[in-house]
Design an enzyme around this catalytic site. Structure first.
Site, PDB file in Angstrom:
ATOM      1  N   HIS A 100      -4.821  79.233  16.084  1.00  0.00           N
ATOM      2  CA  HIS A 100      -5.013  79.913  14.796  1.00  0.00           C
ATOM      3  C   HIS A 100      -5.766  81.218  15.005  1.00  0.00           C
ATOM      4  O   HIS A 100      -6.378  81.435  16.051  1.00  0.00           O
ATOM      5  CB  HIS A 100      -5.802  79.036  13.820  1.00  0.00           C
ATOM      6  CG  HIS A 100      -4.997  77.920  13.223  1.00  0.00           C
ATOM      7  ND1 HIS A 100      -4.865  76.696  13.846  1.00  0.00           N
ATOM      8  CD2 HIS A 100      -4.265  77.849  12.084  1.00  0.00           C
ATOM      9  CE1 HIS A 100      -4.082  75.916  13.103  1.00  0.00           C
ATOM     10  NE2 HIS A 100      -3.702  76.592  12.032  1.00  0.00           N
ATOM     11  N   LYS A 114     -10.694  81.426  11.693  1.00  0.00           N
ATOM     12  CA  LYS A 114     -10.690  80.013  11.285  1.00  0.00           C
ATOM     13  C   LYS A 114     -11.992  79.342  11.718  1.00  0.00           C
ATOM     14  O   LYS A 114     -12.428  79.477  12.856  1.00  0.00           O
ATOM     15  CB  LYS A 114      -9.475  79.284  11.875  1.00  0.00           C
ATOM     16  CG  LYS A 114      -9.360  77.860  11.356  1.00  0.00           C
ATOM     17  CD  LYS A 114      -7.962  77.296  11.541  1.00  0.00           C
ATOM     18  CE  LYS A 114      -7.855  75.879  11.049  1.00  0.00           C
ATOM     19  NZ  LYS A 114      -8.094  75.732   9.606  1.00  0.00           N
TER      20      LYS A 114
HETATM   21  N1  LIG Z   1      -3.350  73.217   3.668  1.00  0.00           N
HETATM   22  C1  LIG Z   1      -2.743  74.344   4.058  1.00  0.00           C
HETATM   23  O1  LIG Z   1      -1.508  74.480   4.067  1.00  0.00           O
HETATM   24  C2  LIG Z   1      -3.614  75.502   4.478  1.00  0.00           C
HETATM   25  C3  LIG Z   1      -3.060  76.749   4.792  1.00  0.00           C
HETATM   26  C4  LIG Z   1      -3.912  77.810   5.066  1.00  0.00           C
HETATM   27  C5  LIG Z   1      -5.288  77.639   5.008  1.00  0.00           C
HETATM   28  N2  LIG Z   1      -5.787  76.413   4.719  1.00  0.00           N
HETATM   29  C6  LIG Z   1      -7.212  76.168   4.575  1.00  0.00           C
HETATM   30  O2  LIG Z   1      -7.641  76.799   3.366  1.00  0.00           O
HETATM   31  C7  LIG Z   1      -8.993  77.215   3.496  1.00  0.00           C
HETATM   32  C8  LIG Z   1      -9.094  78.703   3.184  1.00  0.00           C
HETATM   33  O3  LIG Z   1      -8.348  79.440   4.137  1.00  0.00           O
HETATM   34  P1  LIG Z   1      -8.266  81.029   4.084  1.00  0.00           P
HETATM   35  O4  LIG Z   1      -7.631  81.474   5.346  1.00  0.00           O
HETATM   36  O5  LIG Z   1      -7.688  81.465   2.776  1.00  0.00           O
HETATM   37  O6  LIG Z   1      -9.837  81.373   4.147  1.00  0.00           O
HETATM   38  P2  LIG Z   1     -10.613  82.643   3.575  1.00  0.00           P
HETATM   39  O7  LIG Z   1     -11.966  82.613   4.203  1.00  0.00           O
HETATM   40  O8  LIG Z   1      -9.775  83.864   3.708  1.00  0.00           O
HETATM   41  O9  LIG Z   1     -10.747  82.321   2.010  1.00  0.00           O
HETATM   42  C9  LIG Z   1     -11.627  81.391   1.470  1.00  0.00           C
HETATM   43  C10 LIG Z   1     -11.956  81.845   0.065  1.00  0.00           C
HETATM   44  O10 LIG Z   1     -12.769  80.852  -0.574  1.00  0.00           O
HETATM   45  C11 LIG Z   1     -13.814  81.527  -1.242  1.00  0.00           C
HETATM   46  N3  LIG Z   1     -14.962  80.636  -1.460  1.00  0.00           N
HETATM   47  C12 LIG Z   1     -15.855  80.177  -0.558  1.00  0.00           C
HETATM   48  N4  LIG Z   1     -16.797  79.448  -1.178  1.00  0.00           N
HETATM   49  C13 LIG Z   1     -16.471  79.449  -2.499  1.00  0.00           C
HETATM   50  C14 LIG Z   1     -17.075  78.891  -3.661  1.00  0.00           C
HETATM   51  N5  LIG Z   1     -18.210  78.166  -3.591  1.00  0.00           N
HETATM   52  N6  LIG Z   1     -16.467  79.086  -4.854  1.00  0.00           N
HETATM   53  C15 LIG Z   1     -15.334  79.802  -4.950  1.00  0.00           C
HETATM   54  N7  LIG Z   1     -14.725  80.383  -3.890  1.00  0.00           N
HETATM   55  C16 LIG Z   1     -15.296  80.208  -2.682  1.00  0.00           C
HETATM   56  C17 LIG Z   1     -14.151  82.715  -0.325  1.00  0.00           C
HETATM   57  O11 LIG Z   1     -14.876  83.713  -1.023  1.00  0.00           O
HETATM   58  C18 LIG Z   1     -12.749  83.163   0.029  1.00  0.00           C
HETATM   59  O12 LIG Z   1     -12.209  83.977  -1.001  1.00  0.00           O
HETATM   60  C19 LIG Z   1      -9.414  76.821   4.919  1.00  0.00           C
HETATM   61  O13 LIG Z   1     -10.035  75.551   4.872  1.00  0.00           O
HETATM   62  C20 LIG Z   1      -8.088  76.724   5.656  1.00  0.00           C
HETATM   63  O14 LIG Z   1      -8.134  75.881   6.774  1.00  0.00           O
HETATM   64  C21 LIG Z   1      -4.985  75.349   4.463  1.00  0.00           C
HETATM   65  O1  LIG Z   2      -5.391  79.584   8.479  1.00  0.00           O
HETATM   66  C1  LIG Z   2      -5.804  78.415   8.400  1.00  0.00           C
HETATM   67  O2  LIG Z   2      -7.027  78.152   8.335  1.00  0.00           O
HETATM   68  C2  LIG Z   2      -4.842  77.304   8.356  1.00  0.00           C
HETATM   69  N1  LIG Z   2      -5.311  76.113   8.090  1.00  0.00           N
HETATM   70  C3  LIG Z   2      -4.547  74.923   7.984  1.00  0.00           C
HETATM   71  C4  LIG Z   2      -4.979  73.932   9.043  1.00  0.00           C
HETATM   72  O3  LIG Z   2      -6.196  73.780   9.269  1.00  0.00           O
HETATM   73  O4  LIG Z   2      -4.123  73.284   9.648  1.00  0.00           O
HETATM   74  C5  LIG Z   2      -3.055  75.165   7.959  1.00  0.00           C
HETATM   75  C6  LIG Z   2      -2.622  76.285   8.826  1.00  0.00           C
HETATM   76  C7  LIG Z   2      -3.400  77.563   8.537  1.00  0.00           C
END
Ligand SMILES: NC(=O)c1ccc[n+]([C@@H]2O[C@H](COP(=O)([O-])OP(=O)(O)OC[C@H]3O[C@@H](n4cnc5c(N)ncnc54)[C@H](O)[C@@H]3O)[C@@H](O)[C@H]2O)c1
Ligand SMILES: O=C(O)C1=N[C@H](C(=O)O)CCC1
Length: 269
Positions: free
Chosen positions: A157, A161
């Protein structure tokens, strides 16, 4: 019926911005709120303007209570602490909570399970169709191959991350363990460093690479004497996760309280 109103939590984040764009362009849902952390420079700004485009008539807030009260779903890609707090508020509003946040602890999961007694919660470490198909394939391959086939999940990633192994890697590891009729807790091997000793038969290992702008890459490696099988998913665009999350929010509209995942949403069960 009116299009479901959706709040995006983590509006300024990588996933939040994807979702705001997707919902703004959707003819099936409408954006009714954008939430971010209190110290975010986006608080008080129109979310469209903050993203560098046209105003969307939605001001980013750090107070989720008011916006969630008028919403049918919250899509949440934030942090574990924020997700636990949002689960309680979303359940109180009887709205659908779609959780993409990864890195949740056992304790966090207990809070989420308690909230799901009052409203539907759909949670997955990966919302893409491809990964959720790969989960089923991993379960099947692990069931078909004996314990002399070693299993490791290797993931890569982007440099920002914060959690490892990724949520996706854990989903794949759990599927492999299920294929062997066990739980991942029983088979998971600690991260390798130093003199680890030889590999324990039947164990499942994880390795994580972090760098650059990699969206998400996962290999499930089945290794035996003389041959290997590798199942691979490569994500090249975060839109796959945003589309899955919006699909989950719409799917959840007529569901009762409970915990669901993307295999329920995609009918892969
Ligand atoms: N399940 C999936 O398909 C998938 C895909 C991508 C990312 N993710 C996960 O999603 C999460 C976010 O990823 P990202 O790349 O967008 O991260 P990022 O750091 O770009 O965004 C996180 C956002 O959450 C906000 N945030 C943090 N604390 C907060 C609070 N108390 N209240 C409101 N907002 C708050 C931050 O300000 C930021 O805007 C991570 O845990 C990542 O692993 C999951
Ligand atoms: O960008 C990330 O953070 C992602 N989080 C998810 C994971 O933890 O698997 C999904 C892929 C991108």
């Amino acid at each position: 019926m009116d299009k479901p109103g959706i709040v995006v939590a983590g509006a300024s984040g990588r996933m939040g911005q994807m979702l705001i764009q997707l919902i703004g362009d959707s003819d099936q849902a409408r954006l009714v709120g954008a939430v971010d952390r209190p110290d975010s420079p986006w608080i008080g700004q129109d979310v469209g303007t903050a993203m560098g485009g046209a105003a969307m008539g939605i001001v980013v807030t750090d107070d989720p209570i008011e916006v969630i009260a008028g919403a049918q779903a919250v899509i949440d890609f934030t942090s574990p602490a924020a997700t636990v707090a949002l689960a309680e508020l979303t359940a109180q509003a009887r709205a659908v909570h779609v959780i993409g946040t990864t890195g949740l602890s056992e304790g966090d999961l207990k809070h989420i399970a308690a909230a799901a007694r009052h409203a539907p919660i759909i949670r997955a470490g990966n919302m893409s169709l491809g990964v959720n198909l790969l989960v089923g394939l991993t379960r099947k391959v692990a069931a078909a191959l004996g314990e002399d086939w070693d299993i490791d999940v290797v993931e890569a990633h982007h440099r920002h991350k914060v959690d490892a192994p990724s949520g996706t890697a854990l989903m794949l590891g759990e599927a492999a363990a299920e294929g062997r009729g066990k739980s991942l807790d029983d088979l998971r091997t600690p991260a390798r460093e130093g003199i680890t000793g030889a590999r324990e038969e039947g164990s499942i290992g994880f390795a994580a690479i972090r760098g650059g702008d990699v969206v998400g890459e996962h290999d499930v490696i089945f290794a035996a004497d003389g041959e290997r099988v590798v199942l691979r998913h490569l994500a090249t665009d975060r839109a796959i996760f945003a589309r899955g999350a919006l699909r989950a929010a719409l799917w959840g509209q007529d569901k009762g309280p409970g915990e669901y995942d993307m295999s329920d949403v995609l009918g892969l069960g």
